[in-house]
Design an enzyme around this catalytic site. Structure first.
Site, PDB file in Angstrom:
ATOM      1  N   ARG A  35       0.827  -1.216   0.000  1.00 42.63           N
ATOM      2  CA  ARG A  35       0.000   0.000   0.000  1.00 42.63           C
ATOM      3  C   ARG A  35       0.857   1.260   0.000  1.00 42.63           C
ATOM      4  NH1 ARG A  35      -4.484  -2.507   4.040  1.00 42.63           N
ATOM      5  NH2 ARG A  35      -5.830  -3.305   2.409  1.00 42.63           N
ATOM      6  N   GLY A 374      -9.970  -9.466  -2.075  1.00 43.99           N
ATOM      7  CA  GLY A 374      -8.821 -10.017  -1.364  1.00 43.99           C
ATOM      8  C   GLY A 374      -8.264 -11.338  -1.866  1.00 43.99           C
ATOM      9  N   GLY A 397     -13.142  -4.239  -0.444  1.00 42.62           N
ATOM     10  CA  GLY A 397     -14.503  -3.800  -0.113  1.00 42.62           C
ATOM     11  C   GLY A 397     -15.019  -2.767  -1.099  1.00 42.62           C
TER      12      GLY A 397
END
Ligand code: AMP
Length: 417
Positions: A35, A374, A397
Site C-alpha cells: 500500500r 482479497g 470492499g
C-alpha cells in the site's frame, strides 16, 4: 474536474488521503508495504512538481481512541524510504496547522492515524443504536465530522484522494473534506484513477462477451454483486464454496460441503433471473471432494449433485474447468472475484490456479481482465500471474461495492455523480 497529471503543484500544499493501513507484526514492523508503494507515484508527482505534501491515512480500527499500536509514527521511516526524502510527523491530525503552515516545497508531513478521532468515521461512540438519544448523538457527530474535515482542509491548497481501499466510506478525509475545495483544487490520485478506470472498463464500457467469475466461500457476501452483474454479463461462472448452495437449492446432495440454507431461495432466484435475462450461468458439474477440511484429506472427484455424506466439495474438477476454460477464452471482458476452491491448501489449489491461467491467456488474446477482492488477488499473486491480467484491484470492499452498482462516496465527492 482537475486531473492530477494536468495539474502543476509548484508552490502549493496538497493534502493527500492515502491508504497506509499496512499490516504490522508485534514489533510494529511492516510485513507488507504494497500500500505504501501504491501511493508513491502520486506523492512523487506532487513533490517533483515542487509542491509540499500533507499525507493522511487511517490504520486499523482504533474506534476513535488513541492507540499506540496503531500509530502511524511506526511507519514514518518506511514512508521516508519509499519517497527518498525526510518525513515529518504530526502527533495529532486535528492539530497540525502550524506544522502544515511551516512546510516548504518538497517537504512532507505525515499526520497521525485519522481514526484516533471519532470524527473521521463520523459514528457516535459509546451509544447503542437502540438508545433513544442515538439519533441526536449521530447528528452531533456528523456536525463534528464536518468541522474535522474543515480543519484538515485548512492545511492545504489542494485535496487529492488516492485511497481506493476506503473509497466506499463517507469519512471526513475520504469524502467530506472535498466540499472545502473547488472543482479545480480536488482530484483523484493516480492509483484511484486507475481503479476507477478499471471498474468503468467492466461495469460501464464492457466489450462482449463479458464473463464474471464469482467464487469464494459465501453466497451471502456476494449476492448483491451477483444480482447486479446479471444485468451486465453474458456468462456468469459461480464456483467455490458458494456453488454448493446453488446445488442444494436445486435438490442436489452436497454431503458436508459448505452451504447456506437460508440463501437457497435467493440461489433459485438467481438461476431464474439468469434464464430470463439470457445469461449463461455456469455452475460446477463435478467437484474434487475431501473427507475432511485438511490439505492431507483423502480426495475423490464426484458428481456435484451426488456428494457422499462425510465428504465436502473443496475444488473444481477437470470437467468443470474444461467448461469454464472455453467460456473464459471466448470472452472479451472478464471480471474475477473469489477463488473456486480452498486454494490455501496445496492439494485443492489446482482449480483456482487454472482459472488464473485462463484469465491470463484470454488477456494475452486481447480480453480486458479485472481481478479484485482479497482472495482472488492473493490467488493471482500465488500463481505469479498478477502482471498477466489487465488490472488487479487493491481495494477489496470498495471494489465489491462498485460491482454491486453502488456509488463510491470517495469517488463521487470528487467526480460528482
Ligand atoms: P471470499 O472471501 O468470500 O472470497 O472467500 C474466500 C475463501 O473461500 C477462501 O478462503 C477459500 O478457501 C474459500 N473457499 C473456496 N472454495 C471453498 C469450498 N469449496 N469450501 C470451503 N471454502 C472454500
Amino acid at each position: 474536474m482537475a486531473k492530477i497529471n494536468d495539474f502543476n503543484f509548484a508552490g502549493l500544499k496538497a493534502i493527500v488521503r492515502v491508504d497506509f493501513n499496512v499490516p504490522l507484526n508485534e514489533k510494529g514492523e511492516i510485513t507488507d508495504d504494497t500500500r505504501i508503494r501504491g501511493a508513491v507515484p502520486t506523492l512523487k508527482k506532487i513533490l517533483n512538481d515542487g509542491g509540499a505534501l500533507i499525507v493522511m491515512s487511517h490504520m486499523g480500527k482504533p474506534k476513535g481512541k488513541i492507540n499506540s499500536k496503531m500509530s502511524l509514527s511506526q511507519i514514518t521511516s518506511a514512508v521516508a524510504a519509499a519517497l527518498a526524502c525526510p518525513v515529518k510527523f504530526a502527533q495529532d491530525s486535528a492539530d497540525a496547522k502550524s506544522q502544515a503552515d511551516a512546510l516548504k516545497p518538497g517537504e512532507v508531513l505525515l499526520l497521525e492515524n485519522l481514526r484516533f478521532h471519532p470524527e473521521e468515521e463520523g459514528k457516535p461512540v459509546g451509544i447503542e443504536k437502540d438508545d433513544p438519544n442515538y439519533d441526536a448523538a449521530k447528528k452531533e457527530m456528523k456536525a463534528r465530522q464536518i468541522e474535522f474535515a474543515k480543519t484538515l482542509a485548512s492545511y492545504a491548497d489542494v485535496y487529492v484522494n488516492d485511497a481506493f481501499g476506503t473509497a466506499h466510506r463517507r469519512h471526513a478525509s475520504t469524502a467530506v473534506i472535498a466540499d472545502f475545495f473547488d472543482d479545480d483544487h480536488k482530484m483523484l490520485g493516480l492509483l484511484m484513477e486507475k481503479e476507477v478506470t478499471a471498474i468503468d472498463n467492466v461495469m460501464k464500457n464492457a466489450q462482449h462477451p463479458f464473463t464474471a467469475i464469482i467464487g469464494g466461500s459465501k453466497v451471502s457476501s456476494k449476492l448483491s454483486v451477483i444480482k447486479n452483474l446479471l444485468d451486465k454479463v453474458d456468462n456468469l461462472i459461480i464456483g467455490g464454496g458458494m456453488g454448493y448452495t446453488f446445488v442444494k437449492a436445486q435438490g442436489g446432495h452436497i454431503g458436508d460441503s459448505l452451504h447456506e440454507d437460508d440463501l437457497m431461495p435467493e440461489a433459485l432466484n438467481v438461476i431464474a433471473a439468469a434464464k430470463e435475462k439470457g445469461v449463461n450461468l455456469s455452475l460446477s458439474v463435478a467437484t474434487l471432494a475431501a473427507d475432511r477440511f485438511d490439505n492431507e484429506a483423502n480426495r475423490q472427484t464426484v458428481d456435484i449433485f451426488n456428494i457422499p455424506d462425510g465428504w465436502m466439495g473443496m475444488d473444481a474438477s477437470e470437467e468443470s474447468l474444461e467448461n469454464w476454460k472455453k467460456i473464459i477464452l471466448d470472452s472479451k471482458t472478464i471480471l474475477w472475484n473469489g477463488p473456486v476452491g480452498v486454494f490455501e491448501f496445496e492439494n485443492f489449489a489446482h482449480g483456482t490456479g487454472e482459472i488464473a491461467k485462463y484469465v491470463a491467456e484470454a488477456t494475452q488474446n486481447g480480453a480486458y481482465s479485472l481481478v479484485g477482492g482479497g482472495d482472488s488477488v492473493a490467488a493471482v499473486n500465488k500463481f505469479g500471474l498478477a502482471d498477466q491480467v489487465s488490472y488487479v484491484s487493491t481495494g477489496g470492499g470498495a471494489m465489491l461495492e462498485a460491482i454491486e452498482g453502488k456509488t463510491l462516496p470517495g469517488v463521487a465527492a470528487i467526480l460528482g455523480e
